[in-house]
Scaffold this active site. Structure first.
Site, PDB file in Angstrom:
ATOM      1  N   GLN A 141     -14.367 -83.557  48.938  1.00 25.32           N
ATOM      2  CA  GLN A 141     -12.962 -83.695  48.538  1.00 25.32           C
ATOM      3  C   GLN A 141     -12.833 -83.843  47.029  1.00 25.32           C
ATOM      4  O   GLN A 141     -13.311 -84.815  46.463  1.00 25.32           O
ATOM      5  CB  GLN A 141     -12.357 -84.934  49.200  1.00 25.32           C
ATOM      6  CG  GLN A 141     -12.741 -85.105  50.649  1.00 25.32           C
ATOM      7  CD  GLN A 141     -11.742 -85.940  51.408  1.00 25.32           C
ATOM      8  OE1 GLN A 141     -11.177 -85.482  52.388  1.00 25.32           O
ATOM      9  NE2 GLN A 141     -11.521 -87.140  50.953  1.00 25.32           N
ATOM     10  N   GLY A 142     -12.155 -82.914  46.410  1.00 22.66           N
ATOM     11  CA  GLY A 142     -12.005 -82.937  44.955  1.00 22.66           C
ATOM     12  C   GLY A 142     -10.639 -83.428  44.533  1.00 22.66           C
ATOM     13  O   GLY A 142      -9.786 -82.648  44.091  1.00 22.66           O
ATOM     14  N   TYR A 143     -10.441 -84.755  44.685  1.00 22.29           N
ATOM     15  CA  TYR A 143      -9.198 -85.373  44.223  1.00 22.29           C
ATOM     16  C   TYR A 143      -9.398 -85.980  42.832  1.00 22.29           C
ATOM     17  O   TYR A 143      -8.857 -85.542  41.839  1.00 22.29           O
ATOM     18  CB  TYR A 143      -8.867 -86.576  45.113  1.00 22.29           C
ATOM     19  CG  TYR A 143      -8.015 -86.346  46.317  1.00 22.29           C
ATOM     20  CD1 TYR A 143      -6.728 -85.865  46.202  1.00 22.29           C
ATOM     21  CD2 TYR A 143      -8.494 -86.675  47.581  1.00 22.29           C
ATOM     22  CE1 TYR A 143      -5.933 -85.713  47.327  1.00 22.29           C
ATOM     23  CE2 TYR A 143      -7.702 -86.520  48.710  1.00 22.29           C
ATOM     24  CZ  TYR A 143      -6.425 -86.037  48.572  1.00 22.29           C
ATOM     25  OH  TYR A 143      -5.659 -85.895  49.673  1.00 22.29           O
ATOM     26  N   SER A 144     -10.200 -87.063  42.841  1.00 22.82           N
ATOM     27  CA  SER A 144     -10.246 -87.958  41.682  1.00 22.82           C
ATOM     28  C   SER A 144     -10.917 -87.320  40.468  1.00 22.82           C
ATOM     29  O   SER A 144     -11.812 -86.487  40.602  1.00 22.82           O
ATOM     30  CB  SER A 144     -11.032 -89.225  42.044  1.00 22.82           C
ATOM     31  OG  SER A 144     -10.587 -89.741  43.257  1.00 22.82           O
ATOM     32  N   SER A 174     -17.548 -87.739  47.339  1.00 22.81           N
ATOM     33  CA  SER A 174     -18.505 -88.123  48.383  1.00 22.81           C
ATOM     34  C   SER A 174     -19.132 -86.867  48.986  1.00 22.81           C
ATOM     35  O   SER A 174     -18.434 -85.913  49.321  1.00 22.81           O
ATOM     36  CB  SER A 174     -17.804 -88.869  49.518  1.00 22.81           C
ATOM     37  OG  SER A 174     -17.085 -89.952  49.019  1.00 22.81           O
ATOM     38  N   GLU A 218      -6.067 -88.800  56.075  1.00 19.40           N
ATOM     39  CA  GLU A 218      -7.294 -89.541  55.760  1.00 19.40           C
ATOM     40  C   GLU A 218      -7.084 -91.041  55.998  1.00 19.40           C
ATOM     41  O   GLU A 218      -7.931 -91.714  56.568  1.00 19.40           O
ATOM     42  CB  GLU A 218      -7.694 -89.276  54.309  1.00 19.40           C
ATOM     43  CG  GLU A 218      -9.138 -89.624  54.054  1.00 19.40           C
ATOM     44  CD  GLU A 218      -9.570 -89.318  52.633  1.00 19.40           C
ATOM     45  OE1 GLU A 218      -8.869 -88.564  51.927  1.00 19.40           O
ATOM     46  OE2 GLU A 218     -10.610 -89.853  52.239  1.00 19.40           O
ATOM     47  N   SER A 241      -6.557 -97.282  46.746  1.00 22.67           N
ATOM     48  CA  SER A 241      -6.939 -98.702  46.782  1.00 22.67           C
ATOM     49  C   SER A 241      -5.922 -99.528  47.576  1.00 22.67           C
ATOM     50  O   SER A 241      -4.806 -99.079  47.858  1.00 22.67           O
ATOM     51  CB  SER A 241      -7.021 -99.235  45.347  1.00 22.67           C
ATOM     52  OG  SER A 241      -5.729 -99.232  44.781  1.00 22.67           O
TER      53      SER A 241
HETATM   54  C1  LIG Z   1     -16.260 -94.936  49.085  1.00 27.52           C
HETATM   55  C2  LIG Z   1     -15.400 -94.056  48.225  1.00 27.52           C
HETATM   56  C3  LIG Z   1     -15.362 -92.715  48.470  1.00 27.52           C
HETATM   57  C4  LIG Z   1     -14.597 -91.890  47.668  1.00 27.52           C
HETATM   58  N1  LIG Z   1     -14.636 -90.551  47.895  1.00 27.52           N
HETATM   59  C5  LIG Z   1     -13.916 -89.742  47.130  1.00 27.52           C
HETATM   60  C6  LIG Z   1     -13.973 -88.330  47.340  1.00 27.52           C
HETATM   61  O1  LIG Z   1     -14.714 -87.836  48.203  1.00 27.52           O
HETATM   62  N2  LIG Z   1     -13.244 -87.535  46.549  1.00 27.52           N
HETATM   63  C7  LIG Z   1     -12.422 -88.035  45.574  1.00 27.52           C
HETATM   64  O2  LIG Z   1     -11.755 -87.254  44.924  1.00 27.52           O
HETATM   65  N3  LIG Z   1     -12.370 -89.370  45.307  1.00 27.52           N
HETATM   66  C8  LIG Z   1     -13.101 -90.230  46.079  1.00 27.52           C
HETATM   67  N4  LIG Z   1     -13.059 -91.570  45.826  1.00 27.52           N
HETATM   68  C9  LIG Z   1     -12.298 -92.068  44.687  1.00 27.52           C
HETATM   69  C10 LIG Z   1     -11.058 -92.857  45.078  1.00 27.52           C
HETATM   70  O3  LIG Z   1     -10.073 -92.010  45.602  1.00 27.52           O
HETATM   71  C11 LIG Z   1     -10.597 -93.596  43.818  1.00 27.52           C
HETATM   72  O4  LIG Z   1     -11.617 -94.493  43.450  1.00 27.52           O
HETATM   73  C12 LIG Z   1      -9.312 -94.378  44.055  1.00 27.52           C
HETATM   74  O5  LIG Z   1      -8.235 -93.493  44.257  1.00 27.52           O
HETATM   75  C13 LIG Z   1      -9.000 -95.328  42.889  1.00 27.52           C
HETATM   76  O6  LIG Z   1      -9.021 -94.634  41.691  1.00 27.52           O
HETATM   77  P1  LIG Z   1      -9.872 -95.166  40.438  1.00 27.52           P
HETATM   78  O7  LIG Z   1     -11.256 -95.450  40.919  1.00 27.52           O
HETATM   79  O8  LIG Z   1      -9.716 -94.176  39.342  1.00 27.52           O
HETATM   80  O9  LIG Z   1      -9.223 -96.538  40.044  1.00 27.52           O
HETATM   81  P2  LIG Z   1      -7.903 -96.752  39.180  1.00 27.52           P
HETATM   82  O10 LIG Z   1      -6.835 -95.834  39.649  1.00 27.52           O
HETATM   83  O11 LIG Z   1      -8.270 -96.697  37.735  1.00 27.52           O
HETATM   84  O12 LIG Z   1      -7.520 -98.226  39.579  1.00 27.52           O
HETATM   85  C14 LIG Z   1      -8.176 -99.363  39.029  1.00 27.52           C
HETATM   86  C15 LIG Z   1      -7.529-100.611  39.607  1.00 27.52           C
HETATM   87  O13 LIG Z   1      -6.138-100.654  39.231  1.00 27.52           O
HETATM   88  C16 LIG Z   1      -5.314-100.781  40.386  1.00 27.52           C
HETATM   89  N5  LIG Z   1      -4.101-100.000  40.223  1.00 27.52           N
HETATM   90  C17 LIG Z   1      -3.993 -98.728  39.737  1.00 27.52           C
HETATM   91  N6  LIG Z   1      -2.712 -98.323  39.764  1.00 27.52           N
HETATM   92  C18 LIG Z   1      -1.986 -99.339  40.284  1.00 27.52           C
HETATM   93  C19 LIG Z   1      -0.594 -99.508  40.576  1.00 27.52           C
HETATM   94  N7  LIG Z   1       0.307 -98.542  40.343  1.00 27.52           N
HETATM   95  N8  LIG Z   1      -0.190-100.687  41.138  1.00 27.52           N
HETATM   96  C20 LIG Z   1      -1.101-101.678  41.399  1.00 27.52           C
HETATM   97  N9  LIG Z   1      -2.426-101.570  41.112  1.00 27.52           N
HETATM   98  C21 LIG Z   1      -2.862-100.418  40.579  1.00 27.52           C
HETATM   99  C22 LIG Z   1      -6.152-100.206  41.525  1.00 27.52           C
HETATM  100  O14 LIG Z   1      -5.758-100.737  42.775  1.00 27.52           O
HETATM  101  C23 LIG Z   1      -7.551-100.630  41.137  1.00 27.52           C
HETATM  102  O15 LIG Z   1      -7.775-101.963  41.557  1.00 27.52           O
HETATM  103  C24 LIG Z   1     -13.830 -92.422  46.597  1.00 27.52           C
HETATM  104  C25 LIG Z   1     -13.872 -93.801  46.333  1.00 27.52           C
HETATM  105  C26 LIG Z   1     -14.655 -94.615  47.124  1.00 27.52           C
HETATM  106  C27 LIG Z   1     -14.706 -96.054  46.795  1.00 27.52           C
END
Ligand SMILES: Cc1cc2nc3c(=O)[nH]c(=O)nc-3n(C[C@H](O)[C@H](O)[C@H](O)COP(=O)(O)OP(=O)(O)OC[C@H]3O[C@@H](n4cnc5c(N)ncnc54)[C@H](O)[C@@H]3O)c2cc1C
Length: 400
Positions: free
Chosen positions: A131-134, A166, A249, A382
Site C-alpha cells: 500500500q503506497g499511502y504514506s 508494509s 482497512e 493513528s
Molecule cells: C504497522 C504499520 C503499518 C503501516 N503500513 C503502511 C503501509 O503499508 N502503507 C502506508 O502507506 N503507510 C503505512 N503505515 C503508515 C501509517 O499510515 C502512518 O504512520 C500513519 O498514518 C501516521 O502518519 P505518520 O507516521 O506520518 O505520523 P504523523 O501524521 O506525523 O503523526 C504524528 C503524531 O501526531 C498526531 N496527529 C497528526 N495529525 C493530527 C491531528 N490532526 N489531530 C490530532 N493528532 C494528530 C498523530 O496521531 C501522531 O500521534 C503503517 C504504519 C504502521 C504503524
C-alpha cells in the site's frame, strides 16, 4: 439493529465451515491455544507447503474472497456468512487467507476490465500487494502527499517516495496515491494508481521496527512508467477512492473476534503457572493486575459488539465510516491493553523475549506482542485521527 444469533440457515452454514476446517486444515497449521510456534524454524519450506495446501482448498471453495462474485473467484457470501467464517477460523486458529483491501476498493470503484485483470490473481495469490499511502511528510495529513505522476501519452511517469510500506519487499504489486494535478486544491489533484513492483525505476529499502520485525520499507520512484488505464476511478478524484480503501482497512483491523480467544489462552496459561508455583504468575501478589484481566475480558466482549455493528452495516450494503474508526480505535487500543496486562501478570518473566531461554513464557509471545501492538494504533490512521473522525462525522462536533 444488530443481530447476534444464528438463524437456521446460518447455523447450518456454521456446521459446514467447521467440517471444512476439520477436513482440510493441514496439521502443521493447527495451533494449540498456548503455543505460538507451528513450524520447525529450520525448515522454511514446511510452512510454505502447508499454506499452499490450505490456500488451494480455500480457492476451491471461493473462501479467499467470500463476498466476490463466483466468476472472479469468490463465493458470493453474505456478510453474516463471512462473519461466521471469520469466527470459526479464529476459533480453530486457522489462517484466514484473504484478498488485500485494494481488491475490495477495486470492486467498488474499478472498471470491469480492472476487476477482470486484477481480482482473480489476488485470490490465487499470484499477486501480493503493498500500500503506497504514506510519505515522509504525509501521514495523518495524507492529502499533502507529494509523489508526482505526470501524464506522458498513455502512461503516467512517477517520481517521489513512499514510506512505511508494509511488505513492499515481498510484494509484486502496489496501489499508490499520487499527485496528478499540483495546481488543484490538495484533495482534488490526487489519483489512485495500480502498478507492478517490477517496473523499472522502483527501489525498495527495508526499515527495522523496535520489535525487530522487518516488515516496513521505503519505496523510491524514479521515472516509473505506469499505464494510465491503471488509474482506479477518475483521474484527480483518487482521494475518494483512497477514503473507501481506508474505511475497508479500518473495518478489517477492527475485526475483533480474536481478543476473546487470546485472553482465554492467557487465562489458561497463567492459571497453570500459578498452580505450578513457577514464579511466573503475580496473580496472588498485592498490587497485581489480576482485576485488570477481568476488565480485558469485558472489553473483549465490547469490541466484538462494536465489530458486529460494522458487520451488520456491511450486511445491509452500507459502507461504515466513523463506525469503522470506532472499531479500529477500540480494538487496536485493546490489543495493547491485553498484552500489557498479560506481560505484567507474568511478573519479571513477562519481559523475556529470548526463544532460547527456558524461562521465557510461551516463547516471549506476550512481550513481543506488547512491543508490536503499539504500531496497530498508528497503522491505517493513528488513534487521534480515529477520534477526530468519530468526533466530527459521528458526533457532529466542530473541527478542532
Ligand atoms: C504497522 C504499520 C503499518 C503501516 N503500513 C503502511 C503501509 O503499508 N502503507 C502506508 O502507506 N503507510 C503505512 N503505515 C503508515 C501509517 O499510515 C502512518 O504512520 C500513519 O498514518 C501516521 O502518519 P505518520 O507516521 O506520518 O505520523 P504523523 O501524521 O506525523 O503523526 C504524528 C503524531 O501526531 C498526531 N496527529 C497528526 N495529525 C493530527 C491531528 N490532526 N489531530 C490530532 N493528532 C494528530 C498523530 O496521531 C501522531 O500521534 C503503517 C504504519 C504502521 C504503524
Amino acid at each position: 439493529m444488530v443481530d447476534f444469533n444464528d438463524n437456521d440457515e446460518q447455523a447450518t452454514f456454521r456446521t459446514e465451515v467447521r467440517e471444512f476446517i476439520a477436513t482440510n486444515l493441514p496439521d502443521q497449521l493447527r495451533l494449540k491455544p498456548d503455543e505460538d510456534r507451528r513450524f520447525d524454524e529450520d525448515d522454511p519450506d514446511e510452512k510454505k507447503a502447508a499454506i499452499a495446501t490450505w490456500r488451494a482448498a480455500l480457492v476451491d471453495k471461493g473462501w479467499i474472497a467470500p463476498m466476490w462474485p463466483k466468476e472472479l473467484g469468490g463465493a458470493q457470501m453474505t456478510k453474516m456468512e463471512q462473519f461466521i467464517v471469520n469466527e470459526e477460523f479464529t476459533e480453530a486458529s486457522a489462517p484466514r487467507l484473504s484478498v488485500p483491501t485494494v481488491g475490495s476498493t477495486i470492486m467498488v470503484h474499478g472498471s470491469e476490465e480492472q476487476k477482470k485483470e486484477f481480482l482473480p490473481k489476488m485470490v490465487t495469490g499470484e499477486t501480493r500487494w503493498c500500500q503506497g499511502y504514506s510519505e515522509p511528510g504525509s501521514g495523518s495529513d495524507l492529502a499533502s502527499l507529494q509523489t508526482r505522476a505526470i501524464r506522458d501519452g498513455d502512461d503516467f511517469v512517477i517520481n517521489g517516495q513512499k514510506i512505511w510500506t508494509s511488505g513492499a519487499h515481498l510484494a509484486n504489486m502496489m496501489f499508490a496515491m499520487v499527485r496528478t494535478d499540483p495546481e488543484a486544491p490538495k484533495h482534488r489533484g490526487i489519483s489512485y494508481l495500480l502498478l507492478s513492483m517490477e517496473t523499472p525505476g522502483i527501489t525498495v529499502r527495508p526499515l527495522v521496527q523496535m520489535s525487530d520485525a522487518r516488515g516496513f520499507n521505503e519505496v523510491f520512484f524514479e521515472d516509473v512508467r505506469v499505464p494510465a488505464k491503471n488509474v482506479v476511478g477518475e483521474i484527480n478524484r483518487g482521494w475518494y477512492v483512497g477514503a473507501t480503501h481506508l474505511d475497508f482497512e479500518r473495518s478489517n483491523i477492527g475485526r475483533s473476534i480474536g481478543h476473546q480467544r487470546e485472553l482465554e489462552a492467557f487465562r489458561r496459561l497463567i492459571l497453570a503457572e500459578e498452580a505450578a508455583d513457577s514464579g511466573k504468575s503475580t496473580l496472588g501478589r498485592p498490587g497485581s493486575e489480576r482485576l485488570d484481566l477481568a476488565d480485558r475480558f469485558v472489553e473483549a466482549s465490547i469490541a466484538k459488539t462494536i465489530s458486529q455493528r460494522v458487520i451488520s452495516m456491511q450486511a445491509r450494503g452500507e459502507l461504515p465510516n466513523y463506525e469503522a474508526s470506532m472499531s479500529k480505535l477500540f480494538s487496536s487500543e485493546l490489543n495493547q491493553r491485553i498484552s500489557r496486562t498479560a506481560t505484567r501478570l507474568l511478573g519479571l518473566y513477562g519481559a523475556l523475549r529470548s526463544f532460547e531461554d527456558d524461562h521465557t513464557p510461551v516463547n516471549g509471545r506476550w512481550a513481543t506482542l506488547y512491543l508490536s501492538t503499539v504500531s496497530r494504533t498508528i497503522a491505517a490512521g493513528s488513534s487521534e485521527i480515529q477520534r477526530n473522525v468519530i468526533a466530527t462525522r459521528g458526533l457532529g462536533l466542530p473541527r478542532g
